[in-house]
Design an enzyme around this catalytic site. Structure first.
Site, PDB file in Angstrom:
ATOM      1  N   THR A  20       0.497  -0.847  -0.032  1.00 31.43           N
ATOM      2  CA  THR A  20       0.274  -0.103  -0.554  1.00 31.43           C
ATOM      3  C   THR A  20       0.668   1.311  -0.489  1.00 31.43           C
ATOM      4  O   THR A  20       0.519   1.998  -0.774  1.00 31.43           O
ATOM      5  CB  THR A  20      -1.136  -0.060   0.995  1.00 31.43           C
ATOM      6  OG1 THR A  20      -1.878  -1.077   0.843  1.00 31.43           O
ATOM      7  CG2 THR A  20      -1.652   1.164   1.526  1.00 31.43           C
ATOM      8  N   ASP A  64       1.933  -8.439  -4.674  1.00 32.91           N
ATOM      9  CA  ASP A  64       0.988  -7.708  -3.547  1.00 32.91           C
ATOM     10  C   ASP A  64       2.085  -8.888  -2.172  1.00 32.91           C
ATOM     11  O   ASP A  64       2.008  -9.973  -2.240  1.00 32.91           O
ATOM     12  CB  ASP A  64      -0.573  -8.595  -3.228  1.00 32.91           C
ATOM     13  CG  ASP A  64      -1.802  -8.203  -2.747  1.00 32.91           C
ATOM     14  OD1 ASP A  64      -1.148  -8.222  -1.884  1.00 32.91           O
ATOM     15  OD2 ASP A  64      -2.374  -7.560  -2.820  1.00 32.91           O
ATOM     16  N   SER A  65       1.409  -8.650  -1.321  1.00 28.89           N
ATOM     17  CA  SER A  65       2.017  -8.902   0.650  1.00 28.89           C
ATOM     18  C   SER A  65       1.336 -10.457   0.262  1.00 28.89           C
ATOM     19  O   SER A  65       2.146 -11.030   0.931  1.00 28.89           O
ATOM     20  CB  SER A  65       1.970  -8.124   1.489  1.00 28.89           C
ATOM     21  OG  SER A  65       0.925  -8.037   1.866  1.00 28.89           O
ATOM     22  N   THR A 173       4.122  -9.129  15.029  1.00 26.63           N
ATOM     23  CA  THR A 173       3.303 -10.249  14.378  1.00 26.63           C
ATOM     24  C   THR A 173       2.324  -9.529  14.282  1.00 26.63           C
ATOM     25  O   THR A 173       1.459  -7.981  14.652  1.00 26.63           O
ATOM     26  CB  THR A 173       1.962 -10.916  15.184  1.00 26.63           C
ATOM     27  OG1 THR A 173       3.369 -11.890  16.279  1.00 26.63           O
ATOM     28  CG2 THR A 173       1.029 -11.834  14.984  1.00 26.63           C
ATOM     29  N   THR A 285       2.534 -21.297  21.962  1.00 24.27           N
ATOM     30  CA  THR A 285       1.462 -20.857  21.716  1.00 24.27           C
ATOM     31  C   THR A 285       0.207 -19.837  20.467  1.00 24.27           C
ATOM     32  O   THR A 285       1.340 -18.745  20.084  1.00 24.27           O
ATOM     33  CB  THR A 285       1.568 -19.724  23.221  1.00 24.27           C
ATOM     34  OG1 THR A 285       0.369 -19.809  23.461  1.00 24.27           O
ATOM     35  CG2 THR A 285       1.857 -18.947  23.032  1.00 24.27           C
TER      36      THR A 285
END
Length: 350
Positions: A20, A64-65, A173, A285
């Site tokens: 973007t 595009d990612s 993340t 986790t």
């Protein structure tokens, strides 16, 4: 090799892969299209005030990612390796969806970094009035060019710079799709925060033992990894298909809390069968923060006894990249398992 002195004018290479941040609205049809990054100073004239030279490189075609594959990581790592002596820092403009995967991968592929590799992007195109891209880019360039009094990079790591936070790439993340604070690093505080000035958390920043050591490039990746997310109602067929798949060499188990999973006989039986067949099983986790500890609860201990390895506080993105990297270095699963539980690039806390 370039002689980095504090008085030198830093050279930064901006690499645009897609995303973007590199879009502008076409005045004729109002669609978003990539702009020419050689004209980056027109979009962010503030960059011209830095005492550094800025070069640009644009991938063709841009990606595009959501289409990012390990082949892009190999191209990026090779590009940085080839241009390493020409530049003091690298800023990679990348779509946000897979940025944490890419940053994690490069952290393992580039061994012995003495220069910053900063990933950044934006939630809004750089050409719109309220874009976050301009600030993200400016902060990334400033950090990539920053040196200490001895001429060494202040942050010689692969990082993500987003919303005034500099985070270790393999600890990060994406947590939000429509907020400027798109990324979090729950298990490690930011390496730097950009406010009126940039405040560096120097105690957390990893520094090389030998600043003169040449960069080592690891391009070989083995992608035979699957991810099994544990959930209530999971069926034996699903678990068996993933853990015992013919084309799977390793499986990341995304478990509950501190590393727990069902202790039903059928589940543990399949886990043991997979481990005994030589497959690499890694426990991470599902929680955004916290660590796996398979010694706390009986269910966790059962997994450990069945042959599941501890992923500690690794993110799933980092665990995947680490497995790709280690498995790419050879077919010896015992060697991979030994190194999997080591802290190689600051990706886990032990």
């Amino acid at each position: 090799m370039k002689n980095n002195k504090s008085a030198d004018k830093a050279s930064i290479l901006i690499i645009y892969t897609g995303g973007t941040i590199g879009m502008k609205q076409d005045p004729s049809d109002l669609t978003l299209k990539p702009f020419d990054f050689s004209q980056i100073l027109d979009e962010a004239p503030e960059l011209g005030k830095f005492a550094c030279r800025i070069d640009t490189y644009t991938f063709n075609p841009i990606i595009d990612s959501s289409d990012v594959e390990p082949a892009l990581w190999q191209q990026l790592a090779q590009l940085i390796y080839d241009r390493y002596d020409e530049h003091d820092g690298f800023v990679i403009l990348h779509g946000t969806d897979t940025m944490a995967y890419s940053a994690s991968a490069l952290s393992f592929m580039l061994e012995g970094l003495t220069k910053p590799v900063i990933f950044t992007g934006s939630q809004l195109p750089i050409g719109v009035p309220r874009t976050d891209g301009r600030e993200n880019l400016i902060s990334s360039v400033e950090i990539a060019a920053a040196k200490d009094g001895e001429g060494h990079a202040l942050v010689p790591e692969v990082c993500i710079c987003f919303d005034n936070m500099l985070m270790r790439g393999n600890r990060t993340t994406k947590v939000n799709s429509d907020n400027f604070r798109a990324f979090r690093s729950e298990n490690l505080p930011p390496l730097a925060e950009a406010g009126i000035s940039i405040r560096y958390n120097t105690s957390l920043i990893r520094k090389p033992e030998d600043w003169s050591r040449p960069l080592t490039l690891h391009k070989d990746l083995d992608t035979r990894v699957s991810i099994l997310k544990i959930h209530p109602g999971i069926t034996p067929q699903v678990v068996r298909n993933i853990l015992l798949g013919d084309q799977t060499r390793a499986v990341i188990l995304e478990t509950y809390g501190s590393g727990n999973a069902p202790c039903k006989e059928w589940f543990i039986s399949i886990v043991k069968e997979a481990a005994n067949s030589g497959k690499i099983l890694m426990n991470v986790t599902q929680c955004l923060g916290g660590s796996v500890n398979m010694d706390i609860y009986a269910n966790g201990k059962t997994l450990k006894e069945a042959g599941v390895l501890n992923g500690y506080d690794s993110t799933t993105e980092s665990a995947l990249a680490k497995l790709f990297h280690l498995m790419g270095r050879g077919e010896n699963n015992t060697w991979v398992k030994t190194h999997l539980e080591l802290d190689l690039r600051g990706e886990i806390s032990k």
